[in-house]
Scaffold this motif. Structure first.
Motif, short mmCIF file in Angstrom:
data_model
loop_
_atom_site.label_atom_id
_atom_site.label_comp_id
_atom_site.label_asym_id
_atom_site.label_seq_id
_atom_site.Cartn_x
_atom_site.Cartn_y
_atom_site.Cartn_z
N GLN A 376 17.22 30.37 24.42
CA GLN A 376 17.29 29.28 25.00
C GLN A 376 18.32 28.96 25.99
OE1 GLN A 376 17.14 26.24 21.86
NE2 GLN A 376 19.38 25.97 22.02
N ASP A 377 18.08 28.15 27.10
CA ASP A 377 19.39 27.89 28.03
C ASP A 377 20.12 29.05 28.48
OD1 ASP A 377 20.79 25.99 29.10
OD2 ASP A 377 22.70 25.78 27.34
N GLY A 378 19.35 30.09 28.93
CA GLY A 378 19.78 31.33 29.31
C GLY A 378 20.59 31.10 30.73
N SER A 379 20.14 30.11 31.54
CA SER A 379 20.67 29.92 32.70
C SER A 379 22.18 29.49 32.63
CB SER A 379 19.90 29.01 33.45
OG SER A 379 20.06 27.56 32.95
N ASN A 380 22.57 29.04 31.48
CA ASN A 380 23.98 28.59 31.26
C ASN A 380 24.70 29.77 30.43
OD1 ASN A 380 25.02 25.98 32.29
ND2 ASN A 380 23.04 25.18 31.06
N ARG A 412 12.37 39.91 32.86
CA ARG A 412 11.04 40.10 32.44
C ARG A 412 10.57 39.02 31.34
NH1 ARG A 412 6.99 39.99 30.65
NH2 ARG A 412 5.73 41.66 29.35
N TYR A 413 11.35 38.49 30.39
CA TYR A 413 11.02 37.57 29.65
C TYR A 413 10.56 36.18 30.37
CZ TYR A 413 12.53 33.40 26.48
OH TYR A 413 12.40 32.22 25.98
N PHE A 414 11.12 35.90 31.63
CA PHE A 414 10.76 34.81 32.20
C PHE A 414 9.54 34.86 33.13
CE2 PHE A 414 14.39 31.91 31.03
CZ PHE A 414 13.80 30.81 31.08
N ALA A 415 9.16 36.16 32.96
CA ALA A 415 7.73 36.38 33.71
C ALA A 415 6.41 35.48 32.71
CB ALA A 415 7.64 37.75 33.87
N GLY A 416 6.90 35.18 31.49
CA GLY A 416 6.30 34.14 30.92
C GLY A 416 5.54 34.81 29.60
N LYS A 417 5.28 36.10 29.48
CA LYS A 417 4.30 36.80 28.52
C LYS A 417 5.12 38.00 27.92
CE LYS A 417 -0.24 35.32 30.30
NZ LYS A 417 -1.56 35.74 30.60
N VAL A 425 7.13 30.24 25.38
CA VAL A 425 7.31 28.90 25.50
C VAL A 425 9.13 28.91 25.82
CG1 VAL A 425 7.94 26.61 24.55
CG2 VAL A 425 5.48 28.10 23.94
N PHE A 426 9.49 28.45 27.37
CA PHE A 426 10.70 28.31 27.62
C PHE A 426 11.56 27.32 27.19
CE2 PHE A 426 8.50 30.34 31.34
CZ PHE A 426 8.72 31.67 30.95
N ASN A 427 12.86 27.23 26.95
CA ASN A 427 13.74 26.17 26.58
C ASN A 427 14.76 26.26 27.34
OD1 ASN A 427 15.35 24.05 25.59
ND2 ASN A 427 14.99 24.68 23.46
N ASP A 428 14.83 26.07 28.66
CA ASP A 428 15.80 26.06 29.60
C ASP A 428 15.56 24.94 30.85
OD1 ASP A 428 17.42 27.42 32.13
OD2 ASP A 428 17.60 28.92 30.58
N ALA A 429 16.73 24.29 31.15
CA ALA A 429 16.60 23.08 32.12
C ALA A 429 16.30 23.83 33.43
CB ALA A 429 18.03 22.56 32.22
N ASN A 430 16.47 25.14 33.77
CA ASN A 430 15.94 25.89 35.04
C ASN A 430 14.74 26.63 34.97
OD1 ASN A 430 18.45 25.00 36.93
ND2 ASN A 430 19.41 26.03 35.16
#
Length: 494
Positions: A376-380, A412-417, A425-430
């Motif tokens: 979670q919160d990788g953008s930070n 690759r994770y944020f591609a969604g699968k 399921v993402f947990n990040d404000a961005n």
């Protein structure tokens, strides 16, 4: 049947768990703490509870405070059990529970007059914070306070009606200044390099937007000690609540599970005094930076490194990720080849021995820490835990094959699968813009590196761009397992 948790039932609780040897009437407030989450209750509150059990400094009890909807939920749960917490410490060879009573009240989130009045009380000599890495209004790329953030702009426009933690702190300081009460010390307990300096920048920076003279007074009079904190503390869910009820007979609405290990290193800058935390294991040092670099780069960076390959392989728990030979070997190679070599020396510490300790802690099966929490919160977290090591190596003219792979795995994770096709399921404000950039990056890797507020100057490095693009291409073509194996074999070059 589990005992309903409260001060009145502590005699029943002590049959299965340690309980405080002090009464609520023995305590007096000395600290207001913003961000009463699991980490605070497993760390700062535990150290203070240990100190109070020694019969020391019982005028430093905690009053909780917060500004988020989740703070209201936590407050209501804790108020119903007299602000007590069951802390379950789980080591590989031992498990034990004890009750902490260091918190004596929790102010209603949104009750600005009550929060400011408490901050203005002469009894309060420290204001502490665990508001997560994303709560300091830092521009991720530059690493400095962002005065243009909408929440900051709003608080600067109307300082009398603050909505942020820093706006509330300023209102409390302003009232103390007007009444001639010395300012409290502001102590961050978050995992941010130079967390005291970062907090100073946020408090003073917000003040400067509306009252430069007040900002100058803060710069001259308010202490912001840097500190390094460490304890692995997973989220609480039905599993943890059930274990406390079934194994310890305690009906605790929000217990805390954590590892046995804990560490706190602090600069000794507390003009209005402080509790004698050195009596319970806190290290007071002239300069926290070496310890901070070590912990943030090796431990937090290690967590950030394994989160995404584990998620892509559908691994749920952190200890299960460490049981996967490819991930364990990937982490070890990354740490020893690229992260540890750019960490400055730490007093009386062997960095390779420290990594061995981290490896053992990550492998603890009793903690139940989840890969989802690490992801979670990788953008930070990426700009604080991973990209600084990348930047250091690039400045030294050294390769970044492994660190570029970490960034590619995040993309690759944020591609969604996951590799198996399972929805992530993402947990990040961005999350929305990260997902859009990651999808575009499958065909154009530079689309992800175009997130300049995250990657900053690192994305301008030709070497990093090439390494990232190649790693991402291999991840899409061959999958996570094969890519990790190529890295371990030394064959992930272009």
């Amino acid at each position: 049947m589990a005992t309903k948790f409260s001060l009145a039932t502590l005699d029943a609780v002590k049959a299965t768990a340690g309980v405080p040897n002090y009464g609520r009437h023995d305590l007096r407030a000395g600290i207001v703490h913003f961000g009463v989450g699991n980490f605070h209750r497993a760390h700062q509150a535990v150290y203070l509870d240990d100190l109070f059990n020694l019969g020391r400094d019982r005028d430093w009890a905690i009053i909780g405070a917060g500004v988020l909807p989740s703070d209201k939920v936590m407050r209501d749960k804790l108020e119903a059990q007299d602000f007590l917490t069951t802390v379950v410490e789980q080591d590989n060879n031992r498990t034990g529970a004890h009750v902490t009573g260091a918190m004596i009240a929790y102010l209603e989130p949104g009750d600005t007059p009550a929060i400011v009045a408490q901050l203005a009380s002469p009894l309060i000599r420290i204001v502490s914070l665990t508001i997560t890495e994303g709560g300091y209004f830092i521009d991720p790329a530059s690493g400095v306070f962002d005065p243009a953030h909408p929440a900051i702009v709003e608080d600067a426009r109307d300082p009398a009606a603050p909505k942020t933690v820093f706006g509330l702190i300023l209102a409390g300081l302003a009232e103390r200044r007007a009444k001639g009460i010395p300012p409290f010390t502001i102590m961050s307990c978050d995992n941010i390099p130079g967390n005291g300096e970062v907090t100073h920048a946020a408090v003073s920076g917000l003040a400067r937007l509306s009252d430069p003279g007040f900002a100058d007074w803060i710069d001259a009079n308010v202490a912001f000690p840097n500190g390094m904190v460490d304890r692995i503390t997973p989220a609480t869910g039905a599993r943890e609540i059930g274990i406390v009820a079934s194994q310890y007979g305690i009906d605790d609405a929000w217990p805390v599970f954590c590892e046995e290990f804990k560490q706190w290193v602090l600069e000794d800058r507390f003009p209005q005094g402080r509790p004698a935390l050195e009596e319970v294991g806190v290290q007071f040092v002239p300069d926290v930076a070496p310890y901070e670099h070590m912990k943030i780069r090796i431990l937090n960076g290690g967590h950030a490194a394994i989160a995404y390959p584990a998620a892509l392989l559908d691994i749920h728990f952190v200890h299960e990720a460490m049981e996967e030979p490819l991930i364990r070997a990937f982490l070890s190679k990354l740490e020893h080849d690229e992260i540890i070599p750019v960490i400055p020396p730490v007093p009386d510490t062997d960095l390779k021995d420290y990594y061995k300790l981290i490896e053992t802690r990550f492998s603890n099966p009793k903690i139940g820490d989840t890969v989802a929490r690490l992801a979670q919160d990788g953008s930070n977290r990426q700009p604080k835990f991973i990209l600084p090591s990348t930047a250091d190596r690039l400045r030294r003219g050294e390769d970044v094959v492994g660190l570029s792979l970490v960034s590619a795995l995040w993309c690759r994770y944020f591609a969604g699968k996951s590799d198996s096709g399972k929805e992530i399921v993402f947990n990040d404000a961005n999350a929305d813009r990260l997902h859009a950039a990651a999808v575009a990056a499958k065909d154009d890797p530079m689309a992800f590196l175009a997130l300049s507020d995250i990657f900053g100057d690192v994305a301008q490095s030709d070497l990093f761009r090439r390494r990232f693009a190649h790693a991402l291409k291999v991840l899409w073509e061959k999958g996570t397992r094969a890519t990790l194996q190529l890295y371990l074999d030394g064959n992930l070059g272009e």
